[in-house]
Every structure is written in C-alpha cells, then in structure tokens.
Design an enzyme around this catalytic site. Structure first.
Site, mmCIF file in Angstrom:
data_model
loop_
_atom_site.group_PDB
_atom_site.id
_atom_site.type_symbol
_atom_site.label_atom_id
_atom_site.label_comp_id
_atom_site.label_asym_id
_atom_site.label_seq_id
_atom_site.Cartn_x
_atom_site.Cartn_y
_atom_site.Cartn_z
ATOM 1 N N ILE A 125 -1.120 4.119 -2.485
ATOM 2 C CA ILE A 125 -1.457 3.945 -3.909
ATOM 3 C C ILE A 125 -1.443 2.469 -4.304
ATOM 4 O O ILE A 125 -2.301 2.012 -5.059
ATOM 5 C CB ILE A 125 -0.514 4.801 -4.783
ATOM 6 N N GLU A 130 13.421 -5.105 -8.892
ATOM 7 C CA GLU A 130 13.504 -6.542 -8.584
ATOM 8 C C GLU A 130 14.875 -7.133 -8.935
ATOM 9 O O GLU A 130 15.081 -8.335 -8.779
ATOM 10 C CB GLU A 130 12.392 -7.307 -9.333
ATOM 11 N N GLU A 152 0.190 -9.891 -12.342
ATOM 12 C CA GLU A 152 1.570 -10.170 -12.775
ATOM 13 C C GLU A 152 2.541 -9.111 -12.244
ATOM 14 O O GLU A 152 3.626 -9.457 -11.773
ATOM 15 C CB GLU A 152 1.617 -10.214 -14.307
ATOM 16 N N VAL A 182 4.626 0.915 -7.789
ATOM 17 C CA VAL A 182 4.422 2.337 -7.507
ATOM 18 C C VAL A 182 5.797 2.994 -7.476
ATOM 19 O O VAL A 182 6.734 2.457 -6.854
ATOM 20 C CB VAL A 182 3.687 2.541 -6.163
ATOM 21 N N TYR A 238 1.084 -7.115 2.042
ATOM 22 C CA TYR A 238 0.114 -8.100 1.547
ATOM 23 C C TYR A 238 -0.566 -8.826 2.709
ATOM 24 O O TYR A 238 -1.775 -9.066 2.684
ATOM 25 C CB TYR A 238 0.789 -9.111 0.614
ATOM 26 N N ASN A 260 11.526 -9.400 -0.364
ATOM 27 C CA ASN A 260 10.809 -8.119 -0.410
ATOM 28 C C ASN A 260 9.880 -7.986 0.808
ATOM 29 O O ASN A 260 8.652 -8.044 0.697
ATOM 30 C CB ASN A 260 10.041 -8.016 -1.730
#
Lengths: 159, 159
Positions: free
Chosen positions: B97, B27, B84, B88, B132, B125
């Site tokens: 995963i 990140e 939070e 992976v 998502y 990202n």
C-alpha cells in the site's frame, strides 16, 4: 549606501539565473543546472507561481539573493517557509548581507503565520553551518532526504 | 476488494488528523503534534491551499495516507513534489500500500511536469530506507536540513 533587501521583479530574471549558476558553481554542482530564464519566469511570476525571491543590493548593485517557497508541517498544522537558495557574491561576504536576507525571511515567516523556516546545507560547508547555528537554527541531524528523479521517477509512475 | 488510492476530501479531515497522530506516535514525536482539524481544513481545502493529500483504502476502510506539496528546484527550473507524510496503519503493512501511494505521487509528479519527488526519513527507520532504495530513490546524504522555529525564528525576525 546601505544594503537593501527587496522582492524580486520580472526584470530580475537574468540576474536570478546568473546567481543560481554562481551558487551551483560554489556548491560544485554546476553540471546539474538546467534552468532557463523562461522556466524562472513561469514559476516565479506566471499564473500559478510556486516560488518567490528576494534580491540583496549593496551600494546600488545586486550582490545576492534568496529563493523560497511555502512548505507545510502536519505536526504544527501550519505552513512554513523553505529556503531553497541563499547566496551572496564572494566580494560582498562578511558584511552581514546573508543575515539580512535570512532576517527578512524570518520577518515574512512571522507575518504570514508560518511556524518554521527551513533550508538544507552541504555538510562540508562549515562557514555556513557556523553562521546558521549562530542564528539559533538547529540541524535535523537524524533525518535524511531521499529523492526520486529522472528515469527512477518515471519508472515508478508507470509501474 | 482492492486497494484504492484517492484524493482526500474535506470529509476526511478527522481521519487525516488521526493518521498524522498515528504517524507521530510511530516516529516517537507525538509531543510535537499541535495541528487541529481547523488548521488542516484551512491549509488543505481553504482559499489558498498549500498542501494536498491522498487516502489509501483497503477493503473499503482507510488504512493510510500521503500528504504532499509543491517545492521548486532552481537547478532544474521546475517544481517538484515534496512528500511530508507517508503512513500505512500497522495491520495493513506488507501489502504494497505504501508503494501504491508513492506510485500515485510519481504519476502526479509526471503529469504535472515535476522534476523530482522528495521526502525525508528518520535515520533509524531501516525498513523504510530499504523500501525507498528498492524504488530507486537516492539518499541526499551530504545535506543536512536546518530549522528555525519558535523563539529563535521570532528573535531573528525582530533583530
């Protein structure tokens, strides 16, 4: 009479539910409110409470509230406080009552060794944004919250 | 050997801290990591835990984790789960995963009667955002998180 900020008690449940509904109305989200007094009794004052609340009183009358819980920062290795709801009734705004509620939350965060105090604001709520920035709060502008709820949540659980 | 998702145990603390640091590196936020194993021991496995974690193992090796805690929706009158951290390791991506971790979180949310599963994603990202959205998660695009931390938090507490 002065403004008093105090922890919510079980006898405040009806008041808290009213204030949640007033806040939802202000946020134009009334249609989303499903909470009952029993729900709030369980999760604020039951065996395993997950949230806490503060009540603001002005001249002896309830005029606002803050509802919060602990979150956790893996980067800091510390819990924080997350402010889910902050609300002051329209007739009591402009007297510094929202600031008193936030100040009390900052005090609680410091007392409990929390590294952060966080909350979310609707992007159109410019008076709130100006107020938060005046306190030194920083917008986490490069992050977006994602939510799974209802059928999407159940579908993933059962996938 | 199959992928296994299991609850984290105290013997995983070193692993969890390593994974937190790897996530922070991904990140581009490594400079923000202050957490120690002792911090994680206290807040994940101490007297008053505030967070929980899942470990993903692939062919017997740890390859990822999810760290989460309870939040609370005043509108639903229900607790939720807040994720939070989800991570992976690069060499184990593309095998589903991350989805297995999210599916286990959705199962836990359903089992505990939680109304929501939420998390935040960095706006750059894009692979994560597409993933998502493929699961049915919705971006809360009209909300921004504000944060008070460090001196600003102390200043407000002492105001």
């Amino acid at each position: 009479m002065e403004t008093v900020i105090r922890p919510a008690q079980p006898e405040d449940l009806g008041l808290i539910l009213s204030l949640i509904k007033e806040l939802a109305d202000y946020e134009r989200l009334s249609q989303e409110v499903r909470a009952s007094e029993d729900d709030l009794a369980r999760w604020l004052f039951g065996d395993k409470p997950v949230a806490e609340a503060l009540i603001a009183e002005d001249a002896g009358s309830p005029v606002g509230f803050a509802l919060f819980f602990h979150n956790f920062s893996t980067f800091l290795g510390l819990p924080g406080l997350y402010l889910e709801d902050l609300y002051v009734r329209p007739e009591s705004r402009g007297k510094g009552i929202g600031k008193r509620l936030l100040k009390e939350l900052a005090r609680i965060a410091n007392d409990r060794g929390c590294g952060r105090l966080e909350w979310a604001v609707l992007d159109w709520n410019e008076p709130a944004i100006r107020f938060y920035e005046s306190l030194g709060a920083k917008p986490m502008s490069d992050w977006t919250v994602f939510r799974l709820t209802g059928e999407s949540l159940t579908r993933l659980a059962e996938m």
